[in-house]
Scaffold this active site. Structure first.
Site, PDB file in Angstrom:
ATOM      1  N   HIS A 207       2.821  14.571  -2.585  1.00 43.62           N
ATOM      2  CA  HIS A 207       1.184  14.633  -2.743  1.00 43.62           C
ATOM      3  C   HIS A 207       0.952  15.798  -1.862  1.00 43.62           C
ATOM      4  O   HIS A 207       1.525  16.170  -0.915  1.00 43.62           O
ATOM      5  CB  HIS A 207       0.816  13.335  -2.091  1.00 43.62           C
ATOM      6  CG  HIS A 207      -0.795  13.274  -2.130  1.00 43.62           C
ATOM      7  ND1 HIS A 207      -1.526  13.965  -1.214  1.00 43.62           N
ATOM      8  CD2 HIS A 207      -1.584  12.615  -2.897  1.00 43.62           C
ATOM      9  CE1 HIS A 207      -2.902  13.599  -1.579  1.00 43.62           C
ATOM     10  NE2 HIS A 207      -2.891  12.816  -2.733  1.00 43.62           N
TER      11      HIS A 207
ATOM     12  N   ASP B 199       5.808   9.253   4.238  1.00 39.38           N
ATOM     13  CA  ASP B 199       4.287   9.065   3.832  1.00 39.38           C
ATOM     14  C   ASP B 199       4.448   7.755   3.165  1.00 39.38           C
ATOM     15  O   ASP B 199       4.954   7.599   1.926  1.00 39.38           O
ATOM     16  CB  ASP B 199       4.331  10.224   2.747  1.00 39.38           C
ATOM     17  CG  ASP B 199       2.782  10.071   2.005  1.00 39.38           C
ATOM     18  OD1 ASP B 199       2.255   8.930   2.085  1.00 39.38           O
ATOM     19  OD2 ASP B 199       2.379  10.815   1.388  1.00 39.38           O
TER      20      ASP B 199
ATOM     21  N   GLN C 153       1.674   4.714  -0.626  1.00 31.44           N
ATOM     22  CA  GLN C 153       1.761   4.251  -1.727  1.00 31.44           C
ATOM     23  C   GLN C 153       2.763   3.284  -1.750  1.00 31.44           C
ATOM     24  O   GLN C 153       3.026   2.591  -2.509  1.00 31.44           O
ATOM     25  CB  GLN C 153       1.940   5.176  -3.008  1.00 31.44           C
ATOM     26  CG  GLN C 153       1.174   6.157  -3.430  1.00 31.44           C
ATOM     27  CD  GLN C 153      -0.269   5.825  -3.852  1.00 31.44           C
ATOM     28  OE1 GLN C 153      -0.390   4.504  -4.204  1.00 31.44           O
ATOM     29  NE2 GLN C 153      -1.432   6.414  -3.932  1.00 31.44           N
TER      30      GLN C 153
ATOM     31  N   LYS D 262      -5.912   1.976   0.947  1.00 28.81           N
ATOM     32  CA  LYS D 262      -4.871   1.928  -0.138  1.00 28.81           C
ATOM     33  C   LYS D 262      -4.363   0.222  -0.150  1.00 28.81           C
ATOM     34  O   LYS D 262      -3.727   0.054  -0.840  1.00 28.81           O
ATOM     35  CB  LYS D 262      -3.933   3.026  -0.268  1.00 28.81           C
ATOM     36  CG  LYS D 262      -4.508   4.233  -0.442  1.00 28.81           C
ATOM     37  CD  LYS D 262      -3.772   5.269  -1.283  1.00 28.81           C
ATOM     38  CE  LYS D 262      -4.078   6.572  -1.351  1.00 28.81           C
ATOM     39  NZ  LYS D 262      -4.666   7.219  -2.341  1.00 28.81           N
TER      40      LYS D 262
ATOM     41  N   CYS E 123      -3.559  15.134  -6.916  1.00 28.59           N
ATOM     42  CA  CYS E 123      -2.929  15.752  -5.870  1.00 28.59           C
ATOM     43  C   CYS E 123      -1.604  15.986  -5.730  1.00 28.59           C
ATOM     44  O   CYS E 123      -0.997  15.696  -4.650  1.00 28.59           O
ATOM     45  CB  CYS E 123      -3.774  14.953  -4.776  1.00 28.59           C
ATOM     46  SG  CYS E 123      -5.330  15.038  -4.634  1.00 28.59           S
TER      47      CYS E 123
HETATM   48  N1  PMP Z   1       0.270  10.596   0.115  1.00 24.84           N
HETATM   49  C1  PMP Z   1       0.008   9.831  -1.075  1.00 24.84           C
HETATM   50  C2  PMP Z   1       1.700   9.673  -1.696  1.00 24.84           C
HETATM   51  C3  PMP Z   1      -0.874   9.611  -1.656  1.00 24.84           C
HETATM   52  O1  PMP Z   1      -1.110   8.866  -2.824  1.00 24.84           O
HETATM   53  C4  PMP Z   1      -2.273  10.029  -0.869  1.00 24.84           C
HETATM   54  C5  PMP Z   1      -3.660   9.331  -1.503  1.00 24.84           C
HETATM   55  N2  PMP Z   1      -3.813   9.467  -2.831  1.00 24.84           N
HETATM   56  C6  PMP Z   1      -2.212  10.402   0.274  1.00 24.84           C
HETATM   57  C7  PMP Z   1      -1.035  10.990   0.535  1.00 24.84           C
HETATM   58  C8  PMP Z   1      -3.462  11.044   1.001  1.00 24.84           C
HETATM   59  O2  PMP Z   1      -3.934   9.842   1.612  1.00 24.84           O
HETATM   60  P1  PMP Z   1      -5.543   9.895   2.214  1.00 24.84           P
HETATM   61  O3  PMP Z   1      -6.262  10.587   1.047  1.00 24.84           O
HETATM   62  O4  PMP Z   1      -5.765   8.384   2.365  1.00 24.84           O
HETATM   63  O5  PMP Z   1      -5.495  10.548   3.233  1.00 24.84           O
END
Ligand code: PMP
Length: 405
Positions: free
Chosen positions: A124, A201, A204, A227, A365
């Site tokens: 991401h 990270d 997910q 999430k 993203c």
């Molecule tokens: N890493 C991953 C794998 C994600 O899916 C996301 C959220 N789409 C993020 C990081 C960023 O998380 P946040 O927007 O809640 O900070």
């Protein structure tokens, strides 16, 4: 843990019971954010209705209550992640802030010119850009471990990228664009053989599977409250005590200090050292309720239910004429990205929305991961444990009747 029953679980989520465009809402945008159980809504509401105070335990009754609620939530998160101490749980805004904190605190102290930060092709943007900022500031280099045509990390190539210059590995546990579950336990073991710490990270992974940071031997692990059925704007950085205690503060202000003079400030111990200013107290309380709710159902039961639902959905979607799945890893969670060549992704998402079905269309993203598959984006249904086979059937039905030129 109570026996898993999807219909009983669904009754815990008020937002799932509404009509959208005249149809019952089918929420398949869980990778973007999840809905909240009543337990979370009630905990947040009760905090503001009764307990609301800044957290400074000794001052008065409401301050004591708020402080207890705040620290109880930290303990709940410790249990949820299997950390050995609540002092290893730092509250932040979410995964994005957690990674930026590690980059700017751990990274600025320990990573310099010529050093390497190893990430993967499926990250991401939140696990790419903070390292690029650090690299610009320090002269470090980013190395990218490749993925194969199914969207799986190529582990032996990852291993060859580890060397004496590698100072940190940052890898997602589950890809939000492809659904791939990475073998993080093996990744961590390989990195540790070179003495390299690993940030995982967990944005997910934490909604879909049991996670135990000690069993993984992860050095840093992140999650986002929104999430995992908790509030937005709150999240967690787990860090091993041995690492957190050696890290400089990132932001300065109240709460993170022991003593301040104009000559010198003595910082608080972790986790407070990294929690400058008044935190999102209601968010923390809501997050505590979310992880308690998940633990009351049981993450193993959630993972088993979702795994069967994902297999069912994968097979059902494959029957749609012309569909091309994006990400077909052997080990996946939640995410069912696809394109239908000839029909723009947003047209598909808008058509689904007319039928009450919420999915995301876009690059999620994770542009490098999409481009690896020769696409700029995809349509992304993503499952949570409150989704049903009936909802998957409706999705597939509507996709089969998509208007085509
Ligand atoms: N890493 C991953 C794998 C994600 O899916 C996301 C959220 N789409 C993020 C990081 C960023 O998380 P946040 O927007 O809640 O900070």
């Amino acid at each position: 843990a109570r026996a898993f029953d999807v219909h009983s679980v669904r009754s815990d989520f008020p937002a799932l019971h509404q009509q959208v465009n005249g149809r019952p809402l089918i929420w398949l945008d869980n990778a973007a954010t999840t809905h909240k159980p009543k337990a979370v809504i009630d905990a947040t509401s009760s905090f503001y209705s009764r307990d609301n105070s800044n957290i400074h335990r000794a001052a008065h009754a409401l301050a004591a209550r708020s402080t207890d609620l705040f620290e109880n939530a930290r303990e709940s998160v410790r249990k949820f992640l299997g950390a050995s101490s609540a002092k290893e749980i730092v509250f932040v805004r979410g995964t994005t802030e957690a990674i930026n904190l590690v980059a700017q605190s751990y990274g600025r102290k320990n990573i310099g010119a010529g050093d390497e930060i190893l990430i993967t092709h499926m990250e991401h943007h939140a696990n790419i850009v903070p390292w690029q900022l650090l690299a610009e500031q320090t002269g470090a280099t980013i190395r990218v471990a490749p993925i194969n045509d199914r969207g799986e990390l190529i582990l032996d190539q990852f291993a060859t990228l580890l060397n004496g210059r590698t100072k940190l590995v940052a890898i997602t546990h589950v890809s939000n664009a492809l659904g791939t579950v990475n073998p993080v336990e093996q990744v961590i073991a390989l990195a540790h053989a070179f003495g390299v710490p690993v940030l995982v990270d967990g944005a997910q992974s934490t909604p879909h599977m049991p996670v135990n940071v000690q069993a993984l031997d992860a050095d840093f692990y992140t999650l986002s409250g929104h999430k995992i059925f908790g509030p937005t704007g709150i999240g967690v950085l787990y860090g091993k005590s041995s690492l957190l205690s050696g890290m400089p503060p990132w932001q300065g202000g109240g709460h993170m200090i022991k003593d301040v003079t104009f000559a010198k400030t003595v910082y608080n111990e972790p986790p407070e050292k990294f929690e400058a200013g008044t935190p999102d107290i209601a968010g923390v309380v809501g997050l505590g309720a979310a992880v308690e709710y998940l633990m009351s159902i049981g993450m193993p039961a959630i993972a088993a239910y979702e795994h069967a639902l994902l297999e069912y959905a994968t097979e059902s979607l494959a029957t749609i004429p012309g569909i091309r799945p994006i990400g077909t890893a052997a080990n996946k969670a939640s995410v069912l990205s696809f394109v239908i060549p000839g029909i723009p992704n947003v047209d598909i998402a808008r058509h689904l929305d007319k039928h009450g079905i919420a999915v995301r269309a876009g690059h999620h993203c994770a542009q490098p991961a999409q481009r690896k598959f020769g696409v700029e984006g995809s349509v992304r249904p993503s499952l949570a444990f409150y989704n049903t086979r009936d909802e998957v059937d409706t999705l597939v039905d509507v996709l089969k009747r998509l208007p085509r030129n």
